[in-house]
Write an enzyme that holds these catalytic residues in place. Structure first.
Site, PDB file in Angstrom:
ATOM      1  N   ASP A  12      66.143  50.123  40.739  1.00 50.52           N
ATOM      2  CA  ASP A  12      65.471  51.343  41.139  1.00 50.52           C
ATOM      3  C   ASP A  12      66.400  52.488  40.724  1.00 50.52           C
ATOM      4  OD1 ASP A  12      63.686  53.142  42.663  1.00 50.52           O
ATOM      5  OD2 ASP A  12      65.390  53.252  44.036  1.00 50.52           O
ATOM      6  N   ASP A  14      66.213  56.336  41.945  1.00 48.12           N
ATOM      7  CA  ASP A  14      66.522  57.364  42.941  1.00 48.12           C
ATOM      8  C   ASP A  14      67.034  56.754  44.233  1.00 48.12           C
ATOM      9  OD1 ASP A  14      65.437  59.579  41.307  1.00 48.12           O
ATOM     10  OD2 ASP A  14      63.561  58.493  41.580  1.00 48.12           O
ATOM     11  N   ASP A 171      66.951  50.705  47.228  1.00 42.70           N
ATOM     12  CA  ASP A 171      67.472  51.423  48.390  1.00 42.70           C
ATOM     13  C   ASP A 171      66.433  51.627  49.476  1.00 42.70           C
ATOM     14  OD1 ASP A 171      66.670  54.760  48.389  1.00 42.70           O
ATOM     15  OD2 ASP A 171      66.085  53.512  46.703  1.00 42.70           O
TER      16      ASP A 171
END
Length: 228
Positions: A12, A14, A171
């Site tokens: 991922d 961001d 995240d």
């Protein structure tokens, strides 16, 4: 010889590779302000961590009664975000170290993100990560964003990798759900550490409860090697 040969790593972007959420928050403030919405807080922003910009804006329409079309608002927010991203986006140091180690061992890598393709490419180029990570999938290019598995499945397809051979670094809870749905192992590094007990993270093979403050390239590498 790499001890994780045969593994493909999908990141991922961001909140995982880069600390871009402050820029997304500021872009949201500017965009909503142009539509007469004030009082948007960081706590409000946190509810959108891990989902695509289009899904975020669709929720804004309902929540704030925005009359403009989704695409027009997305375009505006993306413009503000790109301006901020070009000014500066911080790569998490241990994540950069991890990418560089994988690149040195020729481990296939991709970024699969809810951000626009343009935003992903701008950030990778501005941070120099594009030298190591060349395969990019945006949620704009698939039917469904996270928590659906589409972006991860497409990344694996482009790299010619079987889902069982892929490890996702994420995240956010929607991303952890997407990785599990894709049949991939997951290293979860919660951006919002107070959400580490979210049931979605229970599917992760490695959960770094303290987030980026506790993440190390060595621990992630060793876990992947042991779970291969």
């Amino acid at each position: 010889m790499s001890t994780i040969r045969g593994t493909t790593v999908i990141f991922d972007l961001d909140g995982t590779l880069v600390d871009s959420e402050p820029n997304y928050y500021e872009a949201s403030l500017r965009t909503l302000g142009e539509h007469g919405v004030t009082g948007f807080t960081w706590a409000d922003h946190e509810r959108y961590v891990g989902i695509s910009m289009r899904e975020t804006v669709s929720d804004w329409q309902d929540r704030y009664g925005l009359a403009a079309p989704v695409e027009a608002i997305v375009t505006t927010k993306n413009r503000h975000y790109l301006e901020l991203a070009r000014e500066g986006t911080r790569v998490y140091p241990e994540m950069r170290k991890f990418v560089e180690r994988l690149a040195a061992e020729a481990v296939p890598m991709a970024v699969a993100s809810g951000s626009s393709r343009e935003a992903i490419e701008v950030i990778l180029g501005a941070t120099g990560l594009d030298a190591s990570v060349r395969t990019v999938v945006s949620a704009e290019e698939v039917d469904r964003g996270k928590p659906a598995p589409d972006v991860f499945q497409e990344a694996a397809r482009r790299l010619g990798a079987a889902p069982a051979d892929c490890v996702v670094l994420e995240d956010a809870a929607p991303g952890a759900v997407a990785a599990h749905a894709a049949g991939m192992r997951c290293v979860a590094v919660p951006y919002l550490t107070d959400q580490a007990d979210d049931p979605a993270f229970a599917t992760a093979g490695l959960l770094v409860r303290g987030g980026q403050k506790e993440f190390t390239a060595q621990e992630a590498y060793d876990w992947i090697a042991a779970s291969a």
